[in-house]
Design a protein around this motif. Sequence first.
Motif, PDB file in Angstrom:
ATOM      1  N   LYS A   1       0.814  -1.219   0.000  1.00 47.96           N
ATOM      2  CA  LYS A   1       0.000   0.000   0.000  1.00 47.96           C
ATOM      3  C   LYS A   1       0.849   1.272   0.000  1.00 47.96           C
ATOM      4  O   LYS A   1       0.432   2.294  -0.541  1.00 47.96           O
ATOM      5  N   TYR A   2       2.021   1.229   0.621  1.00 47.16           N
ATOM      6  CA  TYR A   2       2.820   2.437   0.794  1.00 47.16           C
ATOM      7  C   TYR A   2       4.247   2.238   0.275  1.00 47.16           C
ATOM      8  O   TYR A   2       4.757   1.111   0.230  1.00 47.16           O
ATOM      9  N   VAL A   3       4.869   3.354  -0.094  1.00 47.28           N
ATOM     10  CA  VAL A   3       6.312   3.403  -0.327  1.00 47.28           C
ATOM     11  C   VAL A   3       6.881   4.477   0.599  1.00 47.28           C
ATOM     12  O   VAL A   3       6.372   5.598   0.638  1.00 47.28           O
TER      13      VAL A   3
ATOM     14  N   ILE B   1       4.553  -0.987 -15.608  1.00 46.17           N
ATOM     15  CA  ILE B   1       4.006  -1.639 -14.412  1.00 46.17           C
ATOM     16  C   ILE B   1       2.812  -0.813 -13.947  1.00 46.17           C
ATOM     17  O   ILE B   1       2.976   0.254 -13.368  1.00 46.17           O
ATOM     18  N   TYR B   2       1.627  -1.286 -14.220  1.00 45.77           N
ATOM     19  CA  TYR B   2       0.419  -0.529 -13.896  1.00 45.77           C
ATOM     20  C   TYR B   2      -0.023  -0.882 -12.478  1.00 45.77           C
ATOM     21  O   TYR B   2      -0.921  -1.686 -12.268  1.00 45.77           O
ATOM     22  N   TYR B   3       0.642  -0.257 -11.538  1.00 42.75           N
ATOM     23  CA  TYR B   3       0.428  -0.571 -10.128  1.00 42.75           C
ATOM     24  C   TYR B   3      -0.987  -0.233  -9.669  1.00 42.75           C
ATOM     25  O   TYR B   3      -1.534   0.820 -10.005  1.00 42.75           O
ATOM     26  N   SER B   4      -1.582  -1.135  -8.900  1.00 41.00           N
ATOM     27  CA  SER B   4      -2.876  -0.893  -8.266  1.00 41.00           C
ATOM     28  C   SER B   4      -2.944  -1.744  -7.005  1.00 41.00           C
ATOM     29  O   SER B   4      -2.938  -2.973  -7.078  1.00 41.00           O
ATOM     30  N   TYR B   5      -2.975  -1.095  -5.860  1.00 42.21           N
ATOM     31  CA  TYR B   5      -2.943  -1.820  -4.595  1.00 42.21           C
ATOM     32  C   TYR B   5      -4.163  -2.719  -4.449  1.00 42.21           C
ATOM     33  O   TYR B   5      -5.302  -2.322  -4.703  1.00 42.21           O
ATOM     34  N   THR B   6      -3.926  -3.966  -4.035  1.00 42.81           N
ATOM     35  CA  THR B   6      -5.005  -4.903  -3.779  1.00 42.81           C
ATOM     36  C   THR B   6      -4.863  -5.458  -2.375  1.00 42.81           C
ATOM     37  O   THR B   6      -3.750  -5.743  -1.918  1.00 42.81           O
ATOM     38  N   THR B   7      -5.974  -5.594  -1.674  1.00 38.40           N
ATOM     39  CA  THR B   7      -5.931  -6.001  -0.263  1.00 38.40           C
ATOM     40  C   THR B   7      -5.935  -7.512  -0.077  1.00 38.40           C
ATOM     41  O   THR B   7      -5.572  -7.998   0.979  1.00 38.40           O
ATOM     42  N   ASP B   8      -6.373  -8.262  -1.095  1.00 38.36           N
ATOM     43  CA  ASP B   8      -6.468  -9.720  -0.917  1.00 38.36           C
ATOM     44  C   ASP B   8      -5.160 -10.380  -1.328  1.00 38.36           C
ATOM     45  O   ASP B   8      -5.068 -11.146  -2.259  1.00 38.36           O
ATOM     46  N   SER B   9      -4.117 -10.082  -0.569  1.00 44.15           N
ATOM     47  CA  SER B   9      -2.767 -10.542  -0.912  1.00 44.15           C
ATOM     48  C   SER B   9      -2.119 -11.262   0.258  1.00 44.15           C
ATOM     49  O   SER B   9      -2.357 -10.955   1.409  1.00 44.15           O
ATOM     50  N   ASP B  10      -1.281 -12.251  -0.072  1.00 37.07           N
ATOM     51  CA  ASP B  10      -0.536 -12.987   0.961  1.00 37.07           C
ATOM     52  C   ASP B  10       0.862 -12.420   1.170  1.00 37.07           C
ATOM     53  O   ASP B  10       1.654 -12.969   1.917  1.00 37.07           O
TER      54      ASP B  10
END
Length: 253
Positions: free
Chosen positions: A28-30, A139-148
């Motif tokens: 989510k953050y850098v 790299i078309y970044y898009s934060y996703t919450t359903d990640s391991d």
Amino acid sequence: MIKKITLLLGLFITVQFAFSQSELDQYKYVIVPTSYEFCKEPDQYRLNSLTKFLFEKQGFIVLMSNEAIPQDLINNGCLALRANVNKVSGLLKTKLQIQLLNCYQEVVFLSKIGESRDKNYMVAYNLALRDAFTSFDRIYYSYTTDSDLKIIEVEPIESTVVDVSDTISAQTITETKETNLAHALTARKKDGNNYELLNDKGDVVYTLIFSGKEAFYMVEGMQATVYKRAGNWVIAKTVSDGSLQVETLNVTF
């Protein structure tokens, strides 16, 4: 035979970029440091400020290391990647490479080596960093919450370096901060998640293209982004003299 090799190389690069994108979507953050190891003072040559700006252009939520940490990041430090820029030795060239490290200090992304031949340090570091950032262009970044949050190191991509030092001046790294609260704008939904910002005469001032991340838009036809910062909507745009202008908008969605 050459055509086959070219096709396989293109496929390899495409798959590698897609893989890199999937990995970065987990964060989510850098977090950008206030200084790099090869610099003698904080934000020397405005490299750290430029790093923050360029990551924001890619759609990341960026925090400087001396900023307050959001509650969700306090609860889970692995939501953030730590950015680092390394200086690479080079004869008659300034060379920089970007690293993104996870909460275990493992490298999850390594950019190409950005280069510049400019003799002006201010310009050379700016150009080299921007060149390194071209690794993020596909790299078309898009934060996703359903990640391991699976961590896999990504190798750098080899690409041709184009030195544009004769087309840019030291003014490129000058940032001005202004506010424009007197002129109210109204957001009108255009299509999907895209918006038009209208002035009091009903004229379209900006057309916002959704980036895939909440509260972050690209501006159609401009080198600019509109995003929410500290509760206010701002526009960061490159103006005619090449400098970066950050302006607070008075807009109602």
